[in-house]
Design a protein around this motif. Structure first.
Motif, PDB file in Angstrom:
ATOM      1  N   LYS A 106       0.832  -1.195   0.000  1.00 56.77           N
ATOM      2  CA  LYS A 106       0.000   0.000   0.000  1.00 56.77           C
ATOM      3  C   LYS A 106       0.866   1.245   0.000  1.00 56.77           C
ATOM      4  O   LYS A 106       1.910   1.288   0.633  1.00 56.77           O
ATOM      5  CB  LYS A 106      -0.910   0.003   1.233  1.00 56.77           C
ATOM      6  CG  LYS A 106      -1.948  -1.097   1.231  1.00 56.77           C
ATOM      7  CD  LYS A 106      -2.820  -1.001   2.457  1.00 56.77           C
ATOM      8  CE  LYS A 106      -3.871  -2.118   2.446  1.00 56.77           C
ATOM      9  NZ  LYS A 106      -4.739  -2.045   3.664  1.00 56.77           N
ATOM     10  N   HIS A 107       0.412   2.245  -0.718  1.00 58.01           N
ATOM     11  CA  HIS A 107       1.106   3.527  -0.744  1.00 58.01           C
ATOM     12  C   HIS A 107       0.105   4.636  -0.446  1.00 58.01           C
ATOM     13  O   HIS A 107      -1.038   4.583  -0.883  1.00 58.01           O
ATOM     14  CB  HIS A 107       1.743   3.797  -2.112  1.00 58.01           C
ATOM     15  CG  HIS A 107       2.805   2.825  -2.505  1.00 58.01           C
ATOM     16  ND1 HIS A 107       4.062   2.836  -1.943  1.00 58.01           N
ATOM     17  CD2 HIS A 107       2.807   1.811  -3.396  1.00 58.01           C
ATOM     18  CE1 HIS A 107       4.793   1.861  -2.477  1.00 58.01           C
ATOM     19  NE2 HIS A 107       4.052   1.235  -3.359  1.00 58.01           N
ATOM     20  N   ALA A 108       0.551   5.631   0.292  1.00 55.24           N
ATOM     21  CA  ALA A 108      -0.265   6.834   0.491  1.00 55.24           C
ATOM     22  C   ALA A 108       0.038   7.785  -0.658  1.00 55.24           C
ATOM     23  O   ALA A 108       1.204   8.053  -0.959  1.00 55.24           O
ATOM     24  CB  ALA A 108       0.071   7.485   1.823  1.00 55.24           C
ATOM     25  N   GLU A 109      -0.992   8.281  -1.318  1.00 54.95           N
ATOM     26  CA  GLU A 109      -0.784   9.193  -2.439  1.00 54.95           C
ATOM     27  C   GLU A 109       0.039  10.407  -2.007  1.00 54.95           C
ATOM     28  O   GLU A 109       0.826  10.942  -2.782  1.00 54.95           O
ATOM     29  CB  GLU A 109      -2.136   9.645  -3.003  1.00 54.95           C
ATOM     30  CG  GLU A 109      -2.836   8.595  -3.858  1.00 54.95           C
ATOM     31  CD  GLU A 109      -2.010   8.189  -5.064  1.00 54.95           C
ATOM     32  OE1 GLU A 109      -1.417   9.085  -5.722  1.00 54.95           O
ATOM     33  OE2 GLU A 109      -1.938   6.979  -5.355  1.00 54.95           O
ATOM     34  N   THR A 110      -0.141  10.817  -0.763  1.00 49.15           N
ATOM     35  CA  THR A 110       0.605  11.974  -0.274  1.00 49.15           C
ATOM     36  C   THR A 110       2.084  11.658  -0.082  1.00 49.15           C
ATOM     37  O   THR A 110       2.893  12.559   0.126  1.00 49.15           O
ATOM     38  CB  THR A 110       0.020  12.452   1.067  1.00 49.15           C
ATOM     39  OG1 THR A 110      -0.027  11.330   1.973  1.00 49.15           O
ATOM     40  CG2 THR A 110      -1.386  13.006   0.895  1.00 49.15           C
ATOM     41  N   GLY A 111       2.444  10.372  -0.145  1.00 52.18           N
ATOM     42  CA  GLY A 111       3.832   9.981   0.042  1.00 52.18           C
ATOM     43  C   GLY A 111       4.688  10.193  -1.185  1.00 52.18           C
ATOM     44  O   GLY A 111       5.931  10.179  -1.085  1.00 52.18           O
ATOM     45  N   PHE A 112       4.077  10.381  -2.333  1.00 47.77           N
ATOM     46  CA  PHE A 112       4.852  10.588  -3.558  1.00 47.77           C
ATOM     47  C   PHE A 112       5.221  12.057  -3.683  1.00 47.77           C
ATOM     48  O   PHE A 112       4.333  12.912  -3.820  1.00 47.77           O
ATOM     49  CB  PHE A 112       4.058  10.125  -4.779  1.00 47.77           C
ATOM     50  CG  PHE A 112       3.806   8.651  -4.799  1.00 47.77           C
ATOM     51  CD1 PHE A 112       4.817   7.760  -5.110  1.00 47.77           C
ATOM     52  CD2 PHE A 112       2.553   8.144  -4.484  1.00 47.77           C
ATOM     53  CE1 PHE A 112       4.588   6.403  -5.117  1.00 47.77           C
ATOM     54  CE2 PHE A 112       2.310   6.790  -4.492  1.00 47.77           C
ATOM     55  CZ  PHE A 112       3.332   5.903  -4.801  1.00 47.77           C
ATOM     56  N   PRO A 113       6.509  12.384  -3.623  1.00 47.32           N
ATOM     57  CA  PRO A 113       6.906  13.796  -3.694  1.00 47.32           C
ATOM     58  C   PRO A 113       6.540  14.415  -5.032  1.00 47.32           C
ATOM     59  O   PRO A 113       6.672  13.781  -6.091  1.00 47.32           O
ATOM     60  CB  PRO A 113       8.433  13.737  -3.499  1.00 47.32           C
ATOM     61  CG  PRO A 113       8.829  12.353  -3.883  1.00 47.32           C
ATOM     62  CD  PRO A 113       7.666  11.475  -3.528  1.00 47.32           C
ATOM     63  N   LYS A 114       6.070  15.672  -4.974  1.00 49.69           N
ATOM     64  CA  LYS A 114       5.642  16.357  -6.193  1.00 49.69           C
ATOM     65  C   LYS A 114       6.213  17.766  -6.242  1.00 49.69           C
ATOM     66  O   LYS A 114       6.414  18.408  -5.215  1.00 49.69           O
ATOM     67  CB  LYS A 114       4.106  16.439  -6.244  1.00 49.69           C
ATOM     68  CG  LYS A 114       3.395  15.101  -6.321  1.00 49.69           C
ATOM     69  CD  LYS A 114       1.884  15.288  -6.331  1.00 49.69           C
ATOM     70  CE  LYS A 114       1.166  13.937  -6.369  1.00 49.69           C
ATOM     71  NZ  LYS A 114      -0.308  14.094  -6.351  1.00 49.69           N
ATOM     72  N   ILE A 115       6.464  18.206  -7.445  1.00 48.63           N
ATOM     73  CA  ILE A 115       6.824  19.598  -7.706  1.00 48.63           C
ATOM     74  C   ILE A 115       5.903  20.101  -8.799  1.00 48.63           C
ATOM     75  O   ILE A 115       5.808  19.483  -9.876  1.00 48.63           O
ATOM     76  CB  ILE A 115       8.297  19.753  -8.117  1.00 48.63           C
ATOM     77  CG1 ILE A 115       9.226  19.455  -6.942  1.00 48.63           C
ATOM     78  CG2 ILE A 115       8.565  21.163  -8.636  1.00 48.63           C
ATOM     79  CD1 ILE A 115      10.684  19.678  -7.233  1.00 48.63           C
ATOM     80  N   ASP A 116       5.176  21.175  -8.509  1.00 53.29           N
ATOM     81  CA  ASP A 116       4.198  21.735  -9.448  1.00 53.29           C
ATOM     82  C   ASP A 116       3.192  20.680  -9.897  1.00 53.29           C
ATOM     83  O   ASP A 116       2.807  20.614 -11.073  1.00 53.29           O
ATOM     84  CB  ASP A 116       4.901  22.345 -10.667  1.00 53.29           C
ATOM     85  CG  ASP A 116       5.816  23.502 -10.295  1.00 53.29           C
ATOM     86  OD1 ASP A 116       5.490  24.210  -9.327  1.00 53.29           O
ATOM     87  OD2 ASP A 116       6.853  23.674 -10.964  1.00 53.29           O
ATOM     88  N   GLY A 117       2.814  19.810  -8.958  1.00 58.37           N
ATOM     89  CA  GLY A 117       1.802  18.806  -9.244  1.00 58.37           C
ATOM     90  C   GLY A 117       2.307  17.569  -9.944  1.00 58.37           C
ATOM     91  O   GLY A 117       1.556  16.608 -10.135  1.00 58.37           O
ATOM     92  N   GLU A 118       3.589  17.555 -10.303  1.00 55.12           N
ATOM     93  CA  GLU A 118       4.176  16.410 -11.005  1.00 55.12           C
ATOM     94  C   GLU A 118       4.950  15.529 -10.034  1.00 55.12           C
ATOM     95  O   GLU A 118       5.790  16.018  -9.275  1.00 55.12           O
ATOM     96  CB  GLU A 118       5.103  16.878 -12.127  1.00 55.12           C
ATOM     97  CG  GLU A 118       4.403  17.601 -13.259  1.00 55.12           C
ATOM     98  CD  GLU A 118       3.491  16.681 -14.056  1.00 55.12           C
ATOM     99  OE1 GLU A 118       3.888  15.505 -14.275  1.00 55.12           O
ATOM    100  OE2 GLU A 118       2.397  17.123 -14.444  1.00 55.12           O
ATOM    101  N   ILE A 119       4.660  14.206 -10.078  1.00 55.72           N
ATOM    102  CA  ILE A 119       5.358  13.267  -9.198  1.00 55.72           C
ATOM    103  C   ILE A 119       6.825  13.130  -9.607  1.00 55.72           C
ATOM    104  O   ILE A 119       7.148  13.019 -10.791  1.00 55.72           O
ATOM    105  CB  ILE A 119       4.681  11.881  -9.228  1.00 55.72           C
ATOM    106  CG1 ILE A 119       3.295  11.957  -8.565  1.00 55.72           C
ATOM    107  CG2 ILE A 119       5.538  10.822  -8.525  1.00 55.72           C
ATOM    108  CD1 ILE A 119       2.532  10.647  -8.608  1.00 55.72           C
ATOM    109  N   ILE A 120       7.704  13.142  -8.605  1.00 57.86           N
ATOM    110  CA  ILE A 120       9.127  12.901  -8.846  1.00 57.86           C
ATOM    111  C   ILE A 120       9.356  11.395  -8.756  1.00 57.86           C
ATOM    112  O   ILE A 120       9.275  10.802  -7.677  1.00 57.86           O
ATOM    113  CB  ILE A 120       9.996  13.616  -7.808  1.00 57.86           C
ATOM    114  CG1 ILE A 120       9.717  15.117  -7.841  1.00 57.86           C
ATOM    115  CG2 ILE A 120      11.477  13.346  -8.053  1.00 57.86           C
ATOM    116  CD1 ILE A 120      10.359  15.868  -6.696  1.00 57.86           C
TER     117      ILE A 120
END
Length: 428
Positions: A106-120
């Protein structure tokens, strides 16, 4: 010793395969068609007692078990082998079995780092102060594969790697600059130390320039599976120099060594490797899982912690299976896990009290199985959140789940520690 690895096919050409009992050969042939298998000459020659097969703990740790599949799937695969169907003909059924065995991470969506809405790509931030990084070369392989590892689907799976890893060493840097509350960066994989020192340095160097990052963490099982990485490998000296370099930049280097059984610490080459790492100034903390049939007695844990302390290592975490694998042949009942852990701590040096356990660790929560309590005549397991995603507001909170002597499952820890759930002091 020069590193030599073996897969499911090349292992059959070794003397060790010929030494396997007939039943174990059959199990190996069947299961290695489903699970990726990798072992090396050090593990085969120095860690496994071939006179104690199949009960030797390191053998169990590396070689797949019959119980990893359902009885139906195992018997069907065995019959396909017996009637002589080739690999191409078996592939359809093998793929269907693999699909059923796919770990449920399981992954939390908030766990994916983003810059300007784009996932890194290649980063994950489940806790506020730490960023986990997965450089593409580090996620591909280890020096040997543990039978219980949920990452087996990533090995040789280029599609998975493209989605979860990054290639450009500078990809995560803008995010780290924008989030100075991140103090720790963890390089993990598979195993970062399968790479040459120069390749590792290429990914660590940009992070060292971020002032707010205070700690570099490297997770590895190299000390257990290939200690020559720090002693006689061609770039062993360069790797140790990299450790010194990291600390010369004002960062703390935490080497998190993965050990499961005391046998992994008994060789002189391991002791030499540990000493060389410690001489660089790096701190070695140890973690590993509690695994059924391998280290699930208090005697096993006592021996493991004693070896760690004797070698100047810090016992850190003892994990229990959270929810990564659909099968449970590696899991230990929660009641037994707690009892074994508590008994072991009573009989070891106070220095072993640094180890936290039993701890559930998935990609969302780090939860301590803290004990058993009784309320209104009913028994409960006490769970304490050590770390959790900030949006859950669960860190430090205590929850209760019904006590069951035989259960191996704590349930959905993410849901349990959400703010909406009742806290212990609200239970009547």
């Amino acid at each position: 010793m020069l590193f030599k690895s073996y897969n499911n096919k090349s292992f059959k050409q070794t003397e060790y395969y010929t030494r396997l009992p007939k039943d174990e050969k059959e199990i190996f042939d069947v299961l290695s068609s489903v699970f990726h298998f990798k072992v090396n000459n050090y593990v085969l020659a120095h860690l496994i007692n071939w006179e104690a097969i199949p009960e030797d703990p390191i053998y169990k740790l590396v070689f797949p078990r019959k119980e990893m599949l359902s009885a139906f799937d195992y018997e069907k695969l065995k019959q396909l082998f017996k009637i002589g169907l080739d690999e191409k003909t078996r592939i359809g059924f093998v793929q269907s079995v693999k699909k059923k065995m796919h770990p449920e991470v399981k992954h939390a969506e908030t766990g994916f780092p983003k810059i300007d809405g784009e996932i890194i790509t290649g980063g994950y931030r489940n806790f506020p102060t730490i960023l986990n990084l997965f450089p593409d070369p580090m996620v591909k392989t280890c020096h040997a594969y543990c039978s219980y590892c949920f990452r087996w689907v990533a090995f040789d799976n280029t599609e998975a790697q493209k989605k979860t890893a990054y290639r450009d060493p500078y990809d995560p840097i803008p995010y780290l600059k924008d989030n100075p509350e991140i103090t720790d960066v963890l390089f993990t994989g598979a195993d970062p130390l399968v790479l040459k020192a120069s390749a590792i340095k290429k990914y660590i160097d940009p992070v060292l320039e971020i002032e707010s990052v205070q700690v570099i963490r490297i997770n590895s099982k190299a000390l257990a599976w290939w200690p020559y990485r720090f002693t006689t490998d061609k770039d062993a000296a360069a790797l140790l120099e990299l450790f010194r370099y990291i600390q010369s930049k004002g960062k703390h280097l935490n080497f998190c060594a993965h050990f499961t059984h005391a046998k992994e610490l008994e060789n002189e080459v391991v002791k030499e490797a540990i000493q060389k790492i410690r001489e660089t100034g790096a701190v070695i903390r140890c973690q590993g899982p509690l695994v059924k049939g391998i280290n699930d007695t208090s005697e096993d844990l006592i021996a493991l912690w004693k070896e760690q302390i004797a070698n100047g290592l810090i016992p850190y975490y003892l994990f229990v299976e959270a929810d990564h694998n659909p099968e449970s042949c590696f899991r230990v009942p929660l009641a037994k896990a707690l009892r074994v852990f508590q008994e072991a701590q009573k009989k070891t040096s106070g220095l072993a009290r640094t180890v936290r356990g039993p701890v559930f660790m998935n990609d969302l929560n780090r939860v301590l199985l803290d004990g058993v309590t009784e309320l209104n005549g009913e028994k409960y397991f006490v769970l304490k959140s050590l770390q959790s995603p900030p949006e859950t507001n669960g860190e430090g909170k205590i929850k209760l789940i019904p006590f069951d002597e035989h259960t191996k499952d704590a349930g959905d820890l993410f849901e349990l520690f959400k703010e909406k759930e009742l806290e212990m002091n609200q239970i009547n």
